[in-house]
Motif scaffolding. Structure first.
Motif, PDB file in Angstrom:
ATOM      1  N   LYS A  79       0.819  -1.219   0.000  1.00 30.41           N
ATOM      2  CA  LYS A  79       0.000   0.000   0.000  1.00 30.41           C
ATOM      3  C   LYS A  79       0.847   1.261   0.000  1.00 30.41           C
ATOM      4  O   LYS A  79       0.378   2.330  -0.396  1.00 30.41           O
ATOM      5  N   ILE A  80       2.075   1.144   0.460  1.00 25.20           N
ATOM      6  CA  ILE A  80       2.911   2.326   0.685  1.00 25.20           C
ATOM      7  C   ILE A  80       3.800   2.581  -0.529  1.00 25.20           C
ATOM      8  O   ILE A  80       4.755   1.848  -0.778  1.00 25.20           O
ATOM      9  N   ARG A  81       3.485   3.615  -1.275  1.00 20.14           N
ATOM     10  CA  ARG A  81       4.223   3.912  -2.512  1.00 20.14           C
ATOM     11  C   ARG A  81       5.667   4.332  -2.253  1.00 20.14           C
ATOM     12  O   ARG A  81       6.531   4.159  -3.106  1.00 20.14           O
ATOM     13  N   LEU A  82       5.948   4.895  -1.084  1.00 17.15           N
ATOM     14  CA  LEU A  82       7.318   5.288  -0.782  1.00 17.15           C
ATOM     15  C   LEU A  82       8.265   4.092  -0.819  1.00 17.15           C
ATOM     16  O   LEU A  82       9.451   4.231  -1.118  1.00 17.15           O
ATOM     17  N   LEU A  83       7.727   2.911  -0.543  1.00 15.51           N
ATOM     18  CA  LEU A  83       8.557   1.707  -0.526  1.00 15.51           C
ATOM     19  C   LEU A  83       8.875   1.198  -1.927  1.00 15.51           C
ATOM     20  O   LEU A  83       9.684   0.281  -2.085  1.00 15.51           O
ATOM     21  N   ASP A  84       8.266   1.805  -2.952  1.00 18.84           N
ATOM     22  CA  ASP A  84       8.586   1.411  -4.329  1.00 18.84           C
ATOM     23  C   ASP A  84      10.048   1.684  -4.653  1.00 18.84           C
ATOM     24  O   ASP A  84      10.624   1.083  -5.565  1.00 18.84           O
ATOM     25  N   ILE A  85      10.660   2.590  -3.871  1.00 25.10           N
ATOM     26  CA  ILE A  85      12.067   2.920  -4.093  1.00 25.10           C
ATOM     27  C   ILE A  85      12.945   1.695  -3.863  1.00 25.10           C
ATOM     28  O   ILE A  85      13.922   1.464  -4.580  1.00 25.10           O
ATOM     29  N   VAL A  86      12.582   0.880  -2.855  1.00 25.19           N
ATOM     30  CA  VAL A  86      13.377  -0.318  -2.556  1.00 25.19           C
ATOM     31  C   VAL A  86      12.782  -1.571  -3.198  1.00 25.19           C
ATOM     32  O   VAL A  86      13.463  -2.586  -3.335  1.00 25.19           O
ATOM     33  N   ASN A  87      11.523  -1.501  -3.616  1.00 20.01           N
ATOM     34  CA  ASN A  87      10.877  -2.637  -4.276  1.00 20.01           C
ATOM     35  C   ASN A  87      11.183  -2.584  -5.765  1.00 20.01           C
ATOM     36  O   ASN A  87      10.310  -2.391  -6.611  1.00 20.01           O
ATOM     37  N   ILE A  88      12.483  -2.779  -6.091  1.00 18.78           N
ATOM     38  CA  ILE A  88      12.920  -2.570  -7.475  1.00 18.78           C
ATOM     39  C   ILE A  88      12.364  -3.612  -8.431  1.00 18.78           C
ATOM     40  O   ILE A  88      12.301  -3.391  -9.638  1.00 18.78           O
ATOM     41  N   LYS A  89      11.938  -4.774  -7.907  1.00 17.40           N
ATOM     42  CA  LYS A  89      11.364  -5.803  -8.777  1.00 17.40           C
ATOM     43  C   LYS A  89       9.898  -5.535  -9.095  1.00 17.40           C
ATOM     44  O   LYS A  89       9.302  -6.211  -9.922  1.00 17.40           O
ATOM     45  N   ASN A  90       9.308  -4.528  -8.412  1.00 21.40           N
ATOM     46  CA  ASN A  90       7.919  -4.138  -8.667  1.00 21.40           C
ATOM     47  C   ASN A  90       6.942  -5.310  -8.544  1.00 21.40           C
ATOM     48  O   ASN A  90       6.097  -5.544  -9.416  1.00 21.40           O
ATOM     49  N   VAL A  91       7.079  -6.054  -7.437  1.00 20.01           N
ATOM     50  CA  VAL A  91       6.163  -7.154  -7.131  1.00 20.01           C
ATOM     51  C   VAL A  91       5.341  -6.759  -5.901  1.00 20.01           C
ATOM     52  O   VAL A  91       5.912  -6.376  -4.874  1.00 20.01           O
ATOM     53  N   HIS A  92       4.014  -6.848  -6.024  1.00 16.38           N
ATOM     54  CA  HIS A  92       3.137  -6.386  -4.957  1.00 16.38           C
ATOM     55  C   HIS A  92       2.089  -7.451  -4.608  1.00 16.38           C
ATOM     56  O   HIS A  92       1.701  -8.247  -5.463  1.00 16.38           O
ATOM     57  N   THR A  93       1.641  -7.418  -3.364  1.00 17.23           N
ATOM     58  CA  THR A  93       0.525  -8.271  -2.945  1.00 17.23           C
ATOM     59  C   THR A  93      -0.769  -7.474  -3.015  1.00 17.23           C
ATOM     60  O   THR A  93      -0.777  -6.257  -2.797  1.00 17.23           O
ATOM     61  N   ALA A  94      -1.861  -8.158  -3.333  1.00 12.57           N
ATOM     62  CA  ALA A  94      -3.157  -7.490  -3.456  1.00 12.57           C
ATOM     63  C   ALA A  94      -4.269  -8.480  -3.139  1.00 12.57           C
ATOM     64  O   ALA A  94      -4.033  -9.680  -2.982  1.00 12.57           O
ATOM     65  N   GLN A  95      -5.483  -7.960  -3.074  1.00 11.80           N
ATOM     66  CA  GLN A  95      -6.655  -8.806  -2.815  1.00 11.80           C
ATOM     67  C   GLN A  95      -7.771  -8.420  -3.764  1.00 11.80           C
ATOM     68  O   GLN A  95      -8.031  -7.242  -3.992  1.00 11.80           O
ATOM     69  N   HIS A  96      -8.415  -9.458  -4.319  1.00 15.38           N
ATOM     70  CA  HIS A  96      -9.579  -9.245  -5.175  1.00 15.38           C
ATOM     71  C   HIS A  96     -10.813  -9.250  -4.271  1.00 15.38           C
ATOM     72  O   HIS A  96     -11.124 -10.250  -3.636  1.00 15.38           O
ATOM     73  N   LEU A  97     -11.495  -8.116  -4.207  1.00 14.76           N
ATOM     74  CA  LEU A  97     -12.606  -7.962  -3.268  1.00 14.76           C
ATOM     75  C   LEU A  97     -13.807  -8.826  -3.616  1.00 14.76           C
ATOM     76  O   LEU A  97     -14.622  -9.142  -2.747  1.00 14.76           O
TER      77      LEU A  97
END
Length: 436
Positions: A79-97
């Motif tokens: 959820k935190i976009r600031l962490l995209d700086i260190v998440n260089i692989k651009n892999v995120h967790t999410a949920q389908h509502l």
């Protein structure tokens, strides 16, 4: 009085310290404001984040409606976009509502890699760096040929591992299974669709692998949910294999058994296409809560068309088993392979070699993770004595005689199958007698 004293103390501070305090105050407001904005804004429904303006130089659009309708949200740290700086692989967790399913949102590359691809497209279209790739993709040299001739093997050959040796049959399969068509309900593929397949190949072949060899047909990959712009959504299949490195030997034997069965599935004996691992590590496999193993990194898989090899006979020994060569790589994980060798032989022992060399055996070292000795480390004596496991692994890695890996892979798989439920030496001996 206290406030007045504090104010006087601040007034007496040096100018540099006052400036620093003001800077820190504004920095704190910015950081906390950004954090609150990140937690309250769903960036998955914004075109800027998804880069949908790049299409058809993108992965597709089949899941855009769900994203735009706010049906999928980031979870946890994603959820935190600031962490995209260190998440260089651009892999995120999410949920389908809609079904509460956990999914993974992947960009499949670093931001710099995408910049390089865009620059390549602009250059191929004779346009300056920073051009609108969505508008010029069709006038690149390759794009113009695809418009006039259709999507051919020559347009995809060697631009990624999947298409190390493309054939018309492989492209037909890609087109047949493609889910990112401009008109999903139609069997027709437009030029835009073919340009999008080409662009996807330039960026990362994984979306095409997931669609062309779908989990629904038994392939050991995540389920492909769709794409939107430069992101794809896939099923969340568990935790990285390295998290299970210290599990009981029985648990690790079960995982190892599944990995050997995955190698067998990728070999796809008796069928047209064989898939070869060229990059395999503890981070490329995951294990779910039920213990099921899944391959999550498909970018470096080579697809070989057996029927095309049998038809064209590209070398004298095309129908002889190709045997992979061992290299200790100074005690680190590696895979030595030749795409040309894999692409010109109808059969190879490479997948079994890869599984044993880079995951199961003592040679499978991951120093960066602090994990040494392979998944089957600290092998109990009953596994060595009653099931000859150490020798079988050694033979699987080294392939000391022609065809030996193929000969012993069944024995190795059987041993791991039985060792999954063994608790001690008596169990091992009993299981061995029953097996014989």
């Amino acid at each position: 009085m206290v406030v007045s004293d504090t104010a006087n103390k601040i007034k007496r501070l040096p100018l540099k310290i006052k400036c620093f305090m003001v800077f820190m105050m504004f920095a704190s407001v910015y950081v906390y404001g950004s954090l609150i904005l990140s937690l309250t804004t769903n960036h998955l429904n914004t075109d800027t984040f998804l880069e949908t303006d790049k299409c058809p130089a993108c992965f597709g659009h089949s899941i855009c409606v769900a994203l735009k309708n706010d049906r999928i949200h980031f979870t946890g740290w994603s959820k935190i976009r600031l962490l995209d700086i260190v998440n260089i692989k651009n892999v995120h967790t999410a949920q389908h509502l809609d079904n509460q399913e956990q999914i993974i949102i992947k960009k499949l590359g670093h931001n710099k890699e995408f910049e390089n691809i865009d620059e390549k497209i602009c250059k191929d279209a004779n346009r300056p760096k920073g051009c609108d790739v969505a508008r010029v993709l069709h006038i690149t040299n390759t794009g113009d040929e695809i418009r006039r001739q259709g999507l051919l093997p020559k347009h995809l050959e060697k631009i990624n591992h999947m298409f190390s040796c493309p054939t018309y049959s492989l492209i037909d399969r890609v087109l047949k299974y493609y889910k990112e068509k401009l008109t999903p309900t139609s069997n027709m593929l437009y030029t835009r669709d073919k340009l999008q397949i080409y662009a996807t190949s330039l960026i990362n072949a994984e979306p095409l692998m997931l669609q062309t060899f779908p989990a629904e047909e038994g392939w050991p990959f995540p389920k492909y949910h769709g794409a939107c712009g430069r992101y794809i959504a896939v099923s969340h299949e568990g935790e990285p294999l390295h998290n299970f490195f210290s599990e009981t030997f029985q648990k690790r034997a079960d995982i190892a058994y599944q990995i050997m069965k995955i190698a067998e599935k990728l070999n796809n004996e008796g069928n047209q296409f064989v898939l070869y691992w060229t990059d395999l590590s503890l981070e490329n496999l995951v294990v779910d809560s039920s213990g099921k193993v899944t391959v999550i990194d498909l970018e470096d898989i080579i697809v070989v068309d057996r029927e095309a090899i049998a038809r064209t006979k590209p070398r004298k020994d095309w129908d002889e088993l190709h045997q992979s060569s061992f290299d200790d790589c100074n005690g680190r994980n590696c895979l030595t392979f030749s795409p040309d060798d894999l692409c010109t032989h109808a059969n190879s022992d490479h997948n079994y070699f890869a599984a044993c060399r880079n995951i199961l055996s003592e040679y499978a070292n991951e120093p960066s993770l602090g994990l040494m000795g392979g998944l089957l480390h600290d092998m109990p004596n009953y596994a060595k004595d009653d099931w000859d496991l150490q020798h079988l692994l050694h033979e699987c890695v080294h392939g000391s005689t022609p065809g030996s890996r193929i000969k012993i892979k069944t024995q190795l798989t059987d041993a791991l199958f039985n060792l999954r439920n063994v608790k001690d030496k008596n169990d091992a001996a009993k299981g061995k007698r029953l097996h014989e």
